[in-house]
Design an enzyme around this catalytic site. Structure first.
Site, PDB file in Angstrom:
ATOM      1  N   ASP A  10     -10.479   4.002  -5.622  1.00 57.56           N
ATOM      2  CA  ASP A  10      -9.263   4.378  -4.878  1.00 57.56           C
ATOM      3  C   ASP A  10      -9.700   5.328  -3.766  1.00 57.56           C
ATOM      4  OD1 ASP A  10      -6.527   4.772  -4.216  1.00 57.56           O
ATOM      5  OD2 ASP A  10      -6.457   6.595  -5.409  1.00 57.56           O
ATOM      6  N   SER A  11      -8.761   5.659  -2.881  1.00 53.80           N
ATOM      7  CA  SER A  11      -9.066   6.613  -1.819  1.00 53.80           C
ATOM      8  C   SER A  11      -9.147   8.036  -2.370  1.00 53.80           C
ATOM      9  CB  SER A  11      -7.946   6.576  -0.781  1.00 53.80           C
ATOM     10  OG  SER A  11      -6.731   6.959  -1.414  1.00 53.80           O
ATOM     11  N   GLY A  43      -3.974   5.204   3.896  1.00 54.36           N
ATOM     12  CA  GLY A  43      -2.732   4.784   4.544  1.00 54.36           C
ATOM     13  C   GLY A  43      -2.741   5.032   6.045  1.00 54.36           C
ATOM     14  N   CYS A  73      -5.863   0.766  -5.776  1.00 44.48           N
ATOM     15  CA  CYS A  73      -5.222   1.327  -4.597  1.00 44.48           C
ATOM     16  C   CYS A  73      -4.396   0.216  -3.954  1.00 44.48           C
ATOM     17  CB  CYS A  73      -6.311   1.801  -3.633  1.00 44.48           C
ATOM     18  SG  CYS A  73      -5.724   2.335  -2.026  1.00 44.48           S
ATOM     19  N   THR A  75      -3.005   0.238  -1.050  1.00 40.97           N
ATOM     20  CA  THR A  75      -3.335   0.109   0.371  1.00 40.97           C
ATOM     21  C   THR A  75      -4.596  -0.740   0.550  1.00 40.97           C
ATOM     22  OG1 THR A  75      -2.460   2.347   0.565  1.00 40.97           O
ATOM     23  CG2 THR A  75      -3.552   1.457   2.498  1.00 40.97           C
ATOM     24  N   CYS A 183       2.135   3.143  -4.731  1.00 47.18           N
ATOM     25  CA  CYS A 183       0.863   3.807  -4.426  1.00 47.18           C
ATOM     26  C   CYS A 183       0.395   4.423  -5.738  1.00 47.18           C
ATOM     27  CB  CYS A 183       1.099   4.888  -3.372  1.00 47.18           C
ATOM     28  SG  CYS A 183      -0.292   6.028  -3.144  1.00 47.18           S
ATOM     29  N   THR A 184      -0.890   4.260  -6.063  1.00 47.11           N
ATOM     30  CA  THR A 184      -1.348   4.733  -7.381  1.00 47.11           C
ATOM     31  C   THR A 184      -1.354   6.265  -7.498  1.00 47.11           C
ATOM     32  OG1 THR A 184      -3.632   4.441  -6.613  1.00 47.11           O
ATOM     33  CG2 THR A 184      -2.700   2.696  -8.000  1.00 47.11           C
ATOM     34  N   HIS A 185      -1.231   6.964  -6.386  1.00 47.90           N
ATOM     35  CA  HIS A 185      -1.091   8.426  -6.480  1.00 47.90           C
ATOM     36  C   HIS A 185       0.279   8.813  -7.046  1.00 47.90           C
ATOM     37  CE1 HIS A 185      -4.613   8.660  -3.846  1.00 47.90           C
ATOM     38  NE2 HIS A 185      -4.632   9.964  -4.032  1.00 47.90           N
TER      39      HIS A 185
END
Ligand code: DGL
Length: 259
Positions: A10-11, A43, A73, A75, A183-185
């Site tokens: 992920d980011s 993003g 992620c 995105t 969004c996984t966050h």
């Protein structure tokens, strides 16, 4: 083959929300997690740059002999998974906003979705909304600043609460009874969202469904872990390790440069 690790990227720390589900469903598997926080937020990157980062991380994970890669992620999935599948023979499982279950369950016919600009403007997201969101009004909202605030540890702040209120209130006023976390966050925001949203609004994420999909792919390829022991997870970040340390013990976090 079976004992080779599963790569997850992920980011930032968002993918840890998906990793949590993966580890609980597949406790014997070994995982390698990368937070590409030197390049976050994704993003804000162009689709081309998101693809370049996803390729670079995948290349490194393939060198670690990963048997499957989870693009944790939204995105990166919506902008890059197609190009990854074209380049690598490894099986990929991605994550996309859970529009389908929300559209099937809504009683008001209005569904809100919070996601990054990169996800909302992607071709794959438009295809999914068109395919599954028929007859349903989908209210899209960019979760501007949310990833940066989570990455800088502002999860519980008053600013976070106010920002979430300003993003979700208009959706509620227009009748949304489901809020899709695209969004996984964002699953880390579920406790605050539960406090600020009316009780009838259902918060939807698809981490559980994605973990099951990973299990299905492993079974189909007969590449599940054969060990009876609890698996290991190695954590890497490409930038500062500060945020990761809020989730993982210092002994398990490594800093890594992936240009
Ligand atoms: N966790 C990523 C997602 O699911 C966040 C993307 C970003 O860094 O903006 O979309």
């Amino acid at each position: 083959m079976g004992n080779r690790p599963i790569g997850v990227f992920d980011s930032g720390v968002g993918g840890l929300s998906l990793l949590r589900e993966l580890r609980s469903l597949l406790p014997n598997e070994n995982f390698i997690y990368i937070s590409d926080n030197a390049f976050a937020p994704y993003g804000a990157l162009s689709p081309d740059d998101i693809r370049k980062r996803s390729q670079a991380l995948t290349h490194w994970l393939s060198e670690q002999s990963c048997k499957l890669i989870v693009v944790a992620c939204n995105t990166a999935t919506t902008n890059a998974i197609e190009s990854l599948r074209k380049t690598y023979q490894i099986p990929f499982v991605g994550i996309e906003p859970a529009i389908k279950p929300a559209a099937l369950q809504t009683k008001t016919g209005v569904v809100g979705i919070l996601a990054t600009k990169g996800t909302l403007s992607s071709g794959l997201f438009h295809e999914t909304s068109a395919a599954y969101g028929q007859g349903v009004r989908i209210l899209e909202k960019e979760g501007k600043h949310l990833v940066e605030m989570i990455e800088s540890g502002m999860l519980q702040s008053e600013e976070m609460k106010q920002l979430l209120q300003s993003y979700t209130q208009p959706m509620i006023e227009q009748g949304a009874d489901h809020l899709v976390l695209g969004c996984t966050h964002y699953p880390f925001l579920t406790p605050i969202l539960t406090r600020i949203l009316p009780q009838h609004v259902k918060i939807v994420d698809c981490n559980g469904a994605v973990a099951k999909q990973v299990e299905r792919v492993l079974n189909k390829k007969d590449s599940g872990c054969e060990s009876q022991h609890m698996g290991n997870t190695n954590y890497f970040c490409t930038g500062d390790s500060q945020t990761m340390l809020q989730f993982v013990s210092p002994d398990d976090v490594n800093v890594l440069s992936i240009p």
